[in-house]
Scaffold this motif. Structure first.
Motif, PDB file in Angstrom:
ATOM      1  N   GLN A   1     -26.795  58.796  63.452  1.00 25.15           N
ATOM      2  CA  GLN A   1     -25.530  58.963  63.861  1.00 25.15           C
ATOM      3  C   GLN A   1     -24.962  57.362  64.456  1.00 25.15           C
ATOM      4  O   GLN A   1     -23.836  56.949  63.952  1.00 25.15           O
ATOM      5  N   PHE A   2     -25.573  56.420  64.913  1.00 26.21           N
ATOM      6  CA  PHE A   2     -25.453  55.272  65.314  1.00 26.21           C
ATOM      7  C   PHE A   2     -25.418  54.333  64.198  1.00 26.21           C
ATOM      8  O   PHE A   2     -24.293  53.702  63.581  1.00 26.21           O
ATOM      9  N   LYS A   3     -26.257  54.439  63.317  1.00 27.95           N
ATOM     10  CA  LYS A   3     -26.174  53.786  61.920  1.00 27.95           C
ATOM     11  C   LYS A   3     -25.060  54.234  60.917  1.00 27.95           C
ATOM     12  O   LYS A   3     -24.281  53.294  60.344  1.00 27.95           O
ATOM     13  N   LYS A   4     -24.758  55.585  61.010  1.00 31.10           N
ATOM     14  CA  LYS A   4     -23.388  55.952  60.345  1.00 31.10           C
ATOM     15  C   LYS A   4     -22.298  55.490  60.799  1.00 31.10           C
ATOM     16  O   LYS A   4     -21.508  54.890  60.204  1.00 31.10           O
ATOM     17  N   MET A   5     -22.111  55.222  61.987  1.00 30.40           N
ATOM     18  CA  MET A   5     -20.929  54.743  62.772  1.00 30.40           C
ATOM     19  C   MET A   5     -20.555  53.166  62.504  1.00 30.40           C
ATOM     20  O   MET A   5     -19.816  52.812  62.105  1.00 30.40           O
ATOM     21  N   SER A   6     -22.124  52.755  62.463  1.00 29.55           N
ATOM     22  CA  SER A   6     -22.173  51.277  62.267  1.00 29.55           C
ATOM     23  C   SER A   6     -21.706  50.694  60.705  1.00 29.55           C
ATOM     24  O   SER A   6     -20.809  49.873  60.533  1.00 29.55           O
ATOM     25  N   GLY A   7     -21.958  51.656  59.942  1.00 30.75           N
ATOM     26  CA  GLY A   7     -21.499  51.584  58.294  1.00 30.75           C
ATOM     27  C   GLY A   7     -19.996  51.958  58.259  1.00 30.75           C
ATOM     28  O   GLY A   7     -19.391  51.075  57.518  1.00 30.75           O
ATOM     29  N   THR A   8     -19.627  52.866  58.946  1.00 29.83           N
ATOM     30  CA  THR A   8     -18.137  52.996  59.037  1.00 29.83           C
ATOM     31  C   THR A   8     -17.211  51.907  59.325  1.00 29.83           C
ATOM     32  O   THR A   8     -16.392  51.450  58.762  1.00 29.83           O
ATOM     33  N   VAL A   9     -17.667  51.224  60.648  1.00 28.03           N
ATOM     34  CA  VAL A   9     -16.885  50.277  61.208  1.00 28.03           C
ATOM     35  C   VAL A   9     -16.951  48.916  60.307  1.00 28.03           C
ATOM     36  O   VAL A   9     -16.098  48.634  59.895  1.00 28.03           O
ATOM     37  N   SER A  10     -18.198  48.466  59.756  1.00 29.64           N
ATOM     38  CA  SER A  10     -18.388  47.517  58.807  1.00 29.64           C
ATOM     39  C   SER A  10     -17.277  47.685  57.551  1.00 29.64           C
ATOM     40  O   SER A  10     -16.810  46.760  57.269  1.00 29.64           O
TER      41      SER A  10
ATOM     42  N   PHE B   1     -17.348  51.679  69.138  1.00 29.85           N
ATOM     43  CA  PHE B   1     -18.441  51.055  68.582  1.00 29.85           C
ATOM     44  C   PHE B   1     -19.158  50.456  69.826  1.00 29.85           C
ATOM     45  O   PHE B   1     -20.264  50.611  70.046  1.00 29.85           O
ATOM     46  N   GLN B   2     -18.427  49.447  70.325  1.00 30.55           N
ATOM     47  CA  GLN B   2     -19.078  48.365  71.053  1.00 30.55           C
ATOM     48  C   GLN B   2     -19.508  49.033  72.493  1.00 30.55           C
ATOM     49  O   GLN B   2     -20.503  48.771  73.066  1.00 30.55           O
ATOM     50  N   ARG B   3     -18.580  49.962  72.689  1.00 33.68           N
ATOM     51  CA  ARG B   3     -19.002  50.833  74.048  1.00 33.68           C
ATOM     52  C   ARG B   3     -20.346  51.607  73.929  1.00 33.68           C
ATOM     53  O   ARG B   3     -21.118  51.656  74.819  1.00 33.68           O
ATOM     54  N   ARG B   4     -20.529  52.129  72.706  1.00 36.38           N
ATOM     55  CA  ARG B   4     -22.018  52.807  72.394  1.00 36.38           C
ATOM     56  C   ARG B   4     -23.130  52.033  72.098  1.00 36.38           C
ATOM     57  O   ARG B   4     -24.003  52.337  72.370  1.00 36.38           O
ATOM     58  N   LYS B   5     -22.819  50.806  71.687  1.00 35.56           N
ATOM     59  CA  LYS B   5     -23.922  49.964  71.197  1.00 35.56           C
ATOM     60  C   LYS B   5     -25.024  49.715  72.317  1.00 35.56           C
ATOM     61  O   LYS B   5     -25.970  49.879  71.885  1.00 35.56           O
ATOM     62  N   PRO B   6     -24.487  49.362  73.322  1.00 40.57           N
ATOM     63  CA  PRO B   6     -25.655  48.737  74.390  1.00 40.57           C
ATOM     64  C   PRO B   6     -26.694  50.165  74.656  1.00 40.57           C
ATOM     65  O   PRO B   6     -27.783  49.916  74.955  1.00 40.57           O
ATOM     66  N   LYS B   7     -26.004  51.320  74.682  1.00 32.35           N
ATOM     67  CA  LYS B   7     -26.839  52.343  74.785  1.00 32.35           C
ATOM     68  C   LYS B   7     -27.937  52.667  74.070  1.00 32.35           C
ATOM     69  O   LYS B   7     -28.883  52.886  74.071  1.00 32.35           O
TER      70      LYS B   7
ATOM     71  N   ILE C   1      -2.840  51.576  61.172  1.00 27.36           N
ATOM     72  CA  ILE C   1      -4.308  51.465  60.658  1.00 27.36           C
ATOM     73  C   ILE C   1      -4.997  50.254  61.651  1.00 27.36           C
ATOM     74  O   ILE C   1      -6.024  50.560  61.972  1.00 27.36           O
ATOM     75  N   GLY C   2      -4.162  49.184  61.712  1.00 27.58           N
ATOM     76  CA  GLY C   2      -4.478  48.159  62.561  1.00 27.58           C
ATOM     77  C   GLY C   2      -4.878  48.245  63.777  1.00 27.58           C
ATOM     78  O   GLY C   2      -6.139  48.031  64.613  1.00 27.58           O
ATOM     79  N   THR C   3      -4.297  49.288  64.616  1.00 29.28           N
ATOM     80  CA  THR C   3      -4.247  49.676  66.015  1.00 29.28           C
ATOM     81  C   THR C   3      -5.713  50.542  65.932  1.00 29.28           C
ATOM     82  O   THR C   3      -6.473  50.441  66.880  1.00 29.28           O
ATOM     83  N   ASN C   4      -5.884  51.637  65.086  1.00 26.39           N
ATOM     84  CA  ASN C   4      -6.846  52.413  64.951  1.00 26.39           C
ATOM     85  C   ASN C   4      -8.216  51.872  64.845  1.00 26.39           C
ATOM     86  O   ASN C   4      -9.248  52.117  65.383  1.00 26.39           O
ATOM     87  N   ILE C   5      -8.150  50.941  63.995  1.00 24.13           N
ATOM     88  CA  ILE C   5      -9.301  50.141  63.466  1.00 24.13           C
ATOM     89  C   ILE C   5      -9.964  49.315  64.758  1.00 24.13           C
ATOM     90  O   ILE C   5     -11.054  49.242  65.106  1.00 24.13           O
ATOM     91  N   LYS C   6      -8.866  48.922  65.562  1.00 29.02           N
ATOM     92  CA  LYS C   6      -9.419  48.139  66.820  1.00 29.02           C
ATOM     93  C   LYS C   6     -10.102  49.105  67.792  1.00 29.02           C
ATOM     94  O   LYS C   6     -10.955  49.033  68.503  1.00 29.02           O
ATOM     95  N   ASN C   7      -9.372  50.394  67.836  1.00 29.17           N
ATOM     96  CA  ASN C   7      -9.962  51.619  68.730  1.00 29.17           C
ATOM     97  C   ASN C   7     -11.414  51.781  68.189  1.00 29.17           C
ATOM     98  O   ASN C   7     -12.318  52.167  69.283  1.00 29.17           O
ATOM     99  N   LEU C   8     -11.547  51.786  66.917  1.00 27.04           N
ATOM    100  CA  LEU C   8     -13.017  52.220  66.330  1.00 27.04           C
ATOM    101  C   LEU C   8     -13.794  51.184  66.878  1.00 27.04           C
ATOM    102  O   LEU C   8     -14.927  51.491  67.108  1.00 27.04           O
ATOM    103  N   MET C   9     -13.466  49.754  66.748  1.00 23.89           N
ATOM    104  CA  MET C   9     -14.306  48.897  66.926  1.00 23.89           C
ATOM    105  C   MET C   9     -14.649  48.787  68.465  1.00 23.89           C
ATOM    106  O   MET C   9     -15.992  48.670  69.023  1.00 23.89           O
ATOM    107  N   GLU C  10     -13.670  49.111  69.257  1.00 21.24           N
ATOM    108  CA  GLU C  10     -13.906  49.376  70.759  1.00 21.24           C
ATOM    109  C   GLU C  10     -14.924  50.483  71.245  1.00 21.24           C
ATOM    110  O   GLU C  10     -15.960  50.330  71.996  1.00 21.24           O
TER     111      GLU C  10
END
Length: 563
Positions: free
Chosen positions: A320-329, A294-300, A283-292
């Protein structure tokens, strides 16, 4: 066999049958929970259901422009409230659905109260349980037995919930039960009585191999609910508590207001669905991948809006961006809190000793390990008591038992006999005298060989050595080797073929470790479909009847999604 889909289809049918127009969904406390775990508020809003009310709410205002969809348990209290409602209707028309069988006398009482002829429909839709996962259901009942006998009200409710599950899955099963458990036999008889009485309801299309209902008793395996868990869903429930998919994070240090309560639902959260059965390290590895990601998509998403096309693209992608933001948080917060609790309570070391007690047989080493942790200030009082409980269950009849000394150390830690009494209660509930199976010894030559080879190879993960007794029981059942002498059939008929559709129910509650075992058995046995149910889903604080009353008393909230 999919419990979540069964209840979802019932809710969808209610909404469809009521036709177009604005609607109110009128429920009770239990049906609110049943609906909330399979449908989000936003999904129901899209179906023209704009108001959600409890039938027992005293201050509901008349809204004659709304249609009322009533989804209620067929209890005496609900029928009386509905009679009062129909005498002075607050809505234009009523579509009434009961979550279980309703008596003819109650239907007559409703008909007599409907003087204004506002009732359009009365039906039975059998969603009288909480569909936790597609293959897991719960009745959210605690303390179902008094000693070795059923509480009469809880037996009735359990029979209703279990027969509703069978009706919703369209199964008329043969029944087997744990012979060593009087409550298991009694429940089997009650379910059979309902099937016989309501034979027309259970007249489903016959299959080549009849479905099977297996009724077991938690007391046969008191070990599993006491162990710390290391897969995501089980760990969240053990350390934070899951109540109808909702997680209370209000006690997390520095938590923001919008994250004080979050929802974890595999139906609406892709990350959770993909990770709920993975180990915490993964889970720790996958949460890190989820964060990365999210960060890649954020500037766009936050680029300058210089044209109509840019604005249109932003509006289309924003949900979709807002949903992903909520999922990450949400998941970063949950995983962060789990990590904090693991460190604060020294759970890695505690769990290693728990696994040693559950899976190994070196008494001297186990006793030494438990004593060492009892003396550690980093080990909580609850975790210390849990270790002593595990030791008591494992070595209750050992010639050199160190239990009296451990109980004294436990008392010295807390200055109270509270946990000493709990240790006695757990042995009385699930000790060797009570168990119908040999919980700690392999049953046959194949199992002994497996254990021997496992010892030679070493253990890949010391924190997940334990396998619940249920896994072995179901494995034997699938292979056609489960002994009739220990798990007899109710009635003269027996299965000649290996079962394919299996509903297994645990009196006293199931665990997420057992849910994982069932998930893996379904995956590794094509053609076999298993659904697991229990009077509740345990964590240590919500453990066996008569042990803990430490569980949070918060009632279920209305929906599993916050706007």
């Amino acid at each position: 066999m999919n419990a979540v889909l069964a209840v979802r289809q019932y809710v969808s049918k209610m909404i469809e049958d009521s036709g177009p127009g604005m609607k109110v969904l009128l429920m009770d406390r239990e049906t609110t929970g049943a609906v909330s775990v399979v449908y989000t508020q936003s999904e129901i809003l899209q179906r023209e259901v704009y108001l959600f009310e409890r039938l027992d709410s005293p201050n509901r205002e008349p809204m004659k422009h709304l249609k009322a969809i009533c989804f209620l348990r067929p209890t005496k209290e609900n029928v009386e409230l509905l009679v009062q409602e129909l005498r002075r209707p607050k809505y234009s028309i009523y579509f009434i659905y009961f979550s279980n069988v309703i008596s003819k006398s109650d239907v007559k009482a409703l008909a007599e109260a409907d003087e204004q002829e506002v009732v359009a429909e009365v039906q039975e839709f059998y969603g009288d349980y909480i569909a936790v996962n597609p293959h897991v259901f719960s009745l959210n009942l605690l303390g179902c037995c008094r000693g070795r006998s059923w509480d009469p009200a809880q037996l009735t409710r359990t029979t209703q919930g279990l027969t509703a599950l069978l009706l919703s899955l369209k199964k008329c099963p043969m029944i087997r039960y744990q012979l060593s458990s009087e409550p298991a036999k009694r429940l089997a008889e009650c379910v059979k009585q309902v099937i016989t009485k309501e034979y027309e309801l259970f007249d489903f299309r016959r299959t080549e191999v009849p479905p099977l209902l297996l009724i077991l008793d938690r007391s046969d395996d008191a070990i599993t609910p006491l162990l710390n868990q290391w897969t995501y869903q089980a760990m969240v429930h053990e350390l934070l508590g899951i109540n109808n998919n909702r997680i209370d994070l209000s006690r997390v240090p520095g938590i923001s207001k919008d994250l004080r309560e979050v929802v974890l639902s595999a139906e609406n959260d892709e990350f959770y669905a993909n990770n709920m059965y993975l180990n915490f390290a993964e889970i720790g590895t996958n949460i890190k991948n989820l964060m990365e990601d999210f960060q890649r998509r954020k500037p766009k998403e936050q680029q300058k809006l210089e044209s109509i096309a840019d604005m249109k693209a932003f509006v289309e992608n924003y949900p979709q961006f807002k949903k992903m933001s909520g999922t990450v948080s949400k998941h970063v917060t949950v995983v962060g809190e789990l990590s904090r609790l693991v460190a604060e309570r020294n759970l890695l070391e505690v769990s290693e000793v728990e696994q040693e007690l559950a899976c190994q047989s070196d008494h001297s080493s186990a006793l030494q390990s438990v004593r060492r942790l009892l003396q550690s200030p980093r080990v909580s009082e609850l975790d210390a008591a849990r270790l002593v409980m595990l030791y008591a269950l494992r070595y209750e009849r050992h010639g050199s038992s160190g239990l009296p000394a451990l109980l004294e150390e436990l008392r010295a830690r807390g200055g109270t006999d509270r946990y000493r009494k709990l240790v006695s209660a757990v042995v009385e509930y699930g000790g060797k005298r009570v168990r119908g199976s040999d919980l700690f010894s392999p049953k046959d030559a194949v199992a002994i060989t497996k254990q021997f080879l496992k010892g030679l190879k070493g253990i890949e993960n010391v924190y997940t050595q334990h396998q619940p007794l249920l896994q072995e029981t179901l494995d034997q059942l699938i292979k056609g080797k489960l002994k009739d002498s220990q798990y007899p059939y109710l009635g003269p008929n027996t299965l000649r073929d290996r079962p394919q559709d299996i509903i297994v129910f645990l009196i006293g509650g199931a665990t997420y470790e057992e849910a994982l075992a069932v998930f893996n058995l379904n995956r590794s046995n094509p053609g076999v479909r298993i659904v697991l149910g229990g009077t509740t889903i345990h964590n240590t604080r919500r453990s066996h009847p008569g042990w803990f009353r430490l569980c949070c008393g918060a009632g279920p909230e209305l929906f599993t999604e916050k706007l």
